[in-house]
Structures are given as C-alpha cells and as structure tokens.
Design a protein around this motif. Structure first.
Motif, PDB file in Angstrom:
ATOM      1  N   ALA A 211      -3.099  49.714  36.889  1.00 45.84           N
ATOM      2  CA  ALA A 211      -2.110  50.765  37.146  1.00 45.84           C
ATOM      3  C   ALA A 211      -2.203  51.257  38.591  1.00 45.84           C
ATOM      4  O   ALA A 211      -1.186  51.459  39.262  1.00 45.84           O
ATOM      5  CB  ALA A 211      -2.309  51.927  36.177  1.00 45.84           C
ATOM      6  N   ASP A 212      -3.432  51.434  39.091  1.00 46.19           N
ATOM      7  CA  ASP A 212      -3.589  51.927  40.464  1.00 46.19           C
ATOM      8  C   ASP A 212      -3.420  50.822  41.497  1.00 46.19           C
ATOM      9  O   ASP A 212      -2.794  51.022  42.536  1.00 46.19           O
ATOM     10  CB  ASP A 212      -4.986  52.555  40.627  1.00 46.19           C
ATOM     11  N   ALA A 213      -3.980  49.638  41.194  1.00 49.64           N
ATOM     12  CA  ALA A 213      -3.955  48.558  42.188  1.00 49.64           C
ATOM     13  C   ALA A 213      -2.576  47.935  42.348  1.00 49.64           C
ATOM     14  O   ALA A 213      -2.239  47.437  43.426  1.00 49.64           O
ATOM     15  CB  ALA A 213      -4.975  47.484  41.813  1.00 49.64           C
ATOM     16  N   ARG A 214      -1.766  47.961  41.289  1.00 47.41           N
ATOM     17  CA  ARG A 214      -0.474  47.262  41.329  1.00 47.41           C
ATOM     18  C   ARG A 214       0.712  48.215  41.157  1.00 47.41           C
ATOM     19  O   ARG A 214       1.838  47.774  40.914  1.00 47.41           O
ATOM     20  CB  ARG A 214      -0.445  46.188  40.244  1.00 47.41           C
ATOM     21  N   ASP A 215       0.436  49.509  41.243  1.00 53.61           N
ATOM     22  CA  ASP A 215       1.493  50.520  41.198  1.00 53.61           C
ATOM     23  C   ASP A 215       2.307  50.453  39.909  1.00 53.61           C
ATOM     24  O   ASP A 215       3.547  50.494  39.931  1.00 53.61           O
ATOM     25  CB  ASP A 215       2.414  50.364  42.421  1.00 53.61           C
ATOM     26  N   HIS A 216       1.608  50.342  38.792  1.00 51.95           N
ATOM     27  CA  HIS A 216       2.248  50.387  37.475  1.00 51.95           C
ATOM     28  C   HIS A 216       2.009  51.760  36.848  1.00 51.95           C
ATOM     29  O   HIS A 216       1.060  52.465  37.203  1.00 51.95           O
ATOM     30  CB  HIS A 216       1.654  49.332  36.528  1.00 51.95           C
ATOM     31  N   SER A 217       2.809  52.099  35.871  1.00 51.60           N
ATOM     32  CA  SER A 217       2.460  53.222  35.007  1.00 51.60           C
ATOM     33  C   SER A 217       1.324  52.768  34.100  1.00 51.60           C
ATOM     34  O   SER A 217       1.122  51.567  33.889  1.00 51.60           O
ATOM     35  CB  SER A 217       3.669  53.650  34.171  1.00 51.60           C
ATOM     36  N   VAL A 218       0.588  53.723  33.571  1.00 55.63           N
ATOM     37  CA  VAL A 218      -0.519  53.380  32.674  1.00 55.63           C
ATOM     38  C   VAL A 218       0.014  52.640  31.446  1.00 55.63           C
ATOM     39  O   VAL A 218      -0.615  51.697  30.949  1.00 55.63           O
ATOM     40  CB  VAL A 218      -1.292  54.649  32.254  1.00 55.63           C
ATOM     41  N   GLY A 219       1.179  53.033  30.955  1.00 53.50           N
ATOM     42  CA  GLY A 219       1.766  52.375  29.787  1.00 53.50           C
ATOM     43  C   GLY A 219       2.100  50.916  30.064  1.00 53.50           C
ATOM     44  O   GLY A 219       1.827  50.038  29.243  1.00 53.50           O
ATOM     45  N   THR A 220       2.697  50.653  31.234  1.00 45.70           N
ATOM     46  CA  THR A 220       3.033  49.272  31.589  1.00 45.70           C
ATOM     47  C   THR A 220       1.772  48.443  31.763  1.00 45.70           C
ATOM     48  O   THR A 220       1.679  47.307  31.277  1.00 45.70           O
ATOM     49  CB  THR A 220       3.854  49.236  32.883  1.00 45.70           C
ATOM     50  N   ALA A 221       0.776  49.004  32.444  1.00 49.43           N
ATOM     51  CA  ALA A 221      -0.484  48.288  32.638  1.00 49.43           C
ATOM     52  C   ALA A 221      -1.162  48.009  31.300  1.00 49.43           C
ATOM     53  O   ALA A 221      -1.711  46.922  31.082  1.00 49.43           O
ATOM     54  CB  ALA A 221      -1.405  49.097  33.548  1.00 49.43           C
ATOM     55  N   ALA A 222      -1.115  48.988  30.386  1.00 53.44           N
ATOM     56  CA  ALA A 222      -1.731  48.799  29.074  1.00 53.44           C
ATOM     57  C   ALA A 222      -1.037  47.692  28.298  1.00 53.44           C
ATOM     58  O   ALA A 222      -1.691  46.911  27.583  1.00 53.44           O
ATOM     59  CB  ALA A 222      -1.681  50.109  28.284  1.00 53.44           C
ATOM     60  N   THR A 223       0.282  47.604  28.430  1.00 53.81           N
ATOM     61  CA  THR A 223       1.025  46.539  27.747  1.00 53.81           C
ATOM     62  C   THR A 223       0.615  45.174  28.280  1.00 53.81           C
ATOM     63  O   THR A 223       0.365  44.231  27.517  1.00 53.81           O
ATOM     64  CB  THR A 223       2.532  46.741  27.921  1.00 53.81           C
TER      65      THR A 223
END
Length: 238
Positions: A211-223
């Motif tokens: 989420a932090d390294a690739r500028d995603h939301s936590v929800g998107t990163a979790a998916t």
C-alpha cells in the motif's frame, strides 16, 4: 519516539515511517537470514535423519572394480581394488543423507531466487491495479514478507527433530523406514496449519508494505496480496 525497526509486528508504522520506500539493504539482510537458516535447517534435518535411521544395510563396495575387471583372464595385472570385498555394510541413514546432501547448498541459491520471483509477481500484480513505485521497493516488501517463514521452519523443524529422536526404530531397514514415516506422519497437518498462520502474518506485512510502496489503498493491496497468497497455498497443497 522511534518507530519499529522491522515491519514484523507493526508493519503499518514501519512502512509509513519510511514513506513507502523501505531500506532495501535491510530487506536484503532479512532475506540473507532466511537463506542461512533455511540451509542450516536442512543440514540439521539430514544429520538427525541419518542418526535416526542408523540401520546397517549391505551395498556394493565402490572400491571394488567389479567381476569384469577382477576375474577376466585377459588382464595381465590384477587391477587395484580387487582384494576389496564386493559388498560392505553402510548406515541406511547416512546413505540417504549423502544422496540429499545437495539440498542445503541448493537452498542458498533458491531462496534469493524465490525472493526475486515473488517480488516480480507482486510488482506485476500491483501494476495491473495501477500501482506506482520502484521495483526495488516492491522487492523490499516481498523480502520482509519471507521472514515469517522462519517461524514455521523452526517450529515444525523442532517438532520433526523431536519425533526423530524419540522414535523407536527396529533393526531392519524396511521396519526402520516405516517407523520413521509413522513418527513424522502427523507433522503434515501441523505444518499445514503453520503454513496458513505464516501466510496470514506475511500477508499483513505485504499488504501494508505494498500500500505504501505502490500507492495503493490498504483494501486494494489486501486484495492483491490475498489472491497471490491463496494461489501460493493452493500450489503448496498440490
């Protein structure tokens, strides 16, 4: 107050502290630790297996050239080694350990390679979800996600060593193999549960890191991480 020095317990705080660009050298050192412990664990397992399966077995003597050379009258001089016995007694466990001695050094090469593959897959999946950021940062996230596997390796490995040391091994090779198979058979279910627990732990680390390294939301990163983790667990069960 200083932030956490690793993302193992507070990944959100760790990755936020580094602004989405965790120190690559620290992640590489963590992967190096995983590599050393994995290779060392395999070496210990082979040693314990050899000790547990210390059952004599008769095998061909490698020092004996063979009947073709030693009993063929066409040779003027008897080849060296013809005075050796045709067969010798060896420990079955030692023989098996020697056959598998390639595993520890292979782990030294495969663990870093696995890191690169994991990082590449994670980066590619993130790119498909419009992620932005350097590959080195994704690789650092993937590297830290490998560290929880040490808990599984050490825990399950310790259980296997205990089972090997306490197993009652009969004197016959067939009986000894069956006894060891029965002794460590129940470890498979425990190993599976450990794999799931480690996957969840590693997934949390990768989620916040991605989420932090690739500028995603936590929800998107979790998916993204959840799908890749599920695929990895499914492959492990095959």
């Amino acid at each position: 107050m200083a932030g956490p020095r690793t993302p193992l317990l507070r990944p959100n705080s760790y990755f936020e502290r580094h602004g989405g660009s965790p120190p690559f050298a620290h992640a590489a050192a963590a992967v190096g630790l995983v590599t050393i412990v994995t290779a060392g664990g395999l070496a210990v397992f082979l040693g314990e297996f050899a000790a547990a399966l210390d059952v004599p077995i008769t095998v061909d003597n490698p020092a004996y050239p063979g009947e073709t050379f030693c009993e063929d009258s066409a040779f003027d001089d008897t080849p060296t080694g013809c005075g050796e016995p045709k067969e010798v007694e060896r420990s079955l466990g030692t023989l098996v350990a020697e056959e598998l001695s390639w595993l520890p050094p292979t782990a030294v090469a495969l663990v870093p390679l696995f890191w690169l593959v994991q990082g590449g897959v994670l980066h590619a999946a993130s790119a498909m979800a419009d992620g932005e950021g350097a590959f080195a940062d994704t690789l650092a996230v993937a590297g830290w996600g490998m560290v929880p596997s040490l808990a599984r390796l050490l825990g399950v490995g310790a259980l296997i060593v205990y089972r090997l040391r306490t197993a009652a091994v009969p004197g016959s090779p067939e009986g000894a193999v069956d006894a060891l198979r029965a002794a460590i058979g129940g470890v498979e279910a425990i190993g599976l549960l450990a794999a799931v627990a480690v996957a969840v732990w590693a997934g949390v680390i990768r989620t916040y890191g991605l989420a932090d390294a690739r500028d995603h939301s936590v929800g998107t990163a979790a998916t993204i991480v959840g799908v890749l983790t599920a695929i990895g667990l499914a492959l492990e069960l095959v």
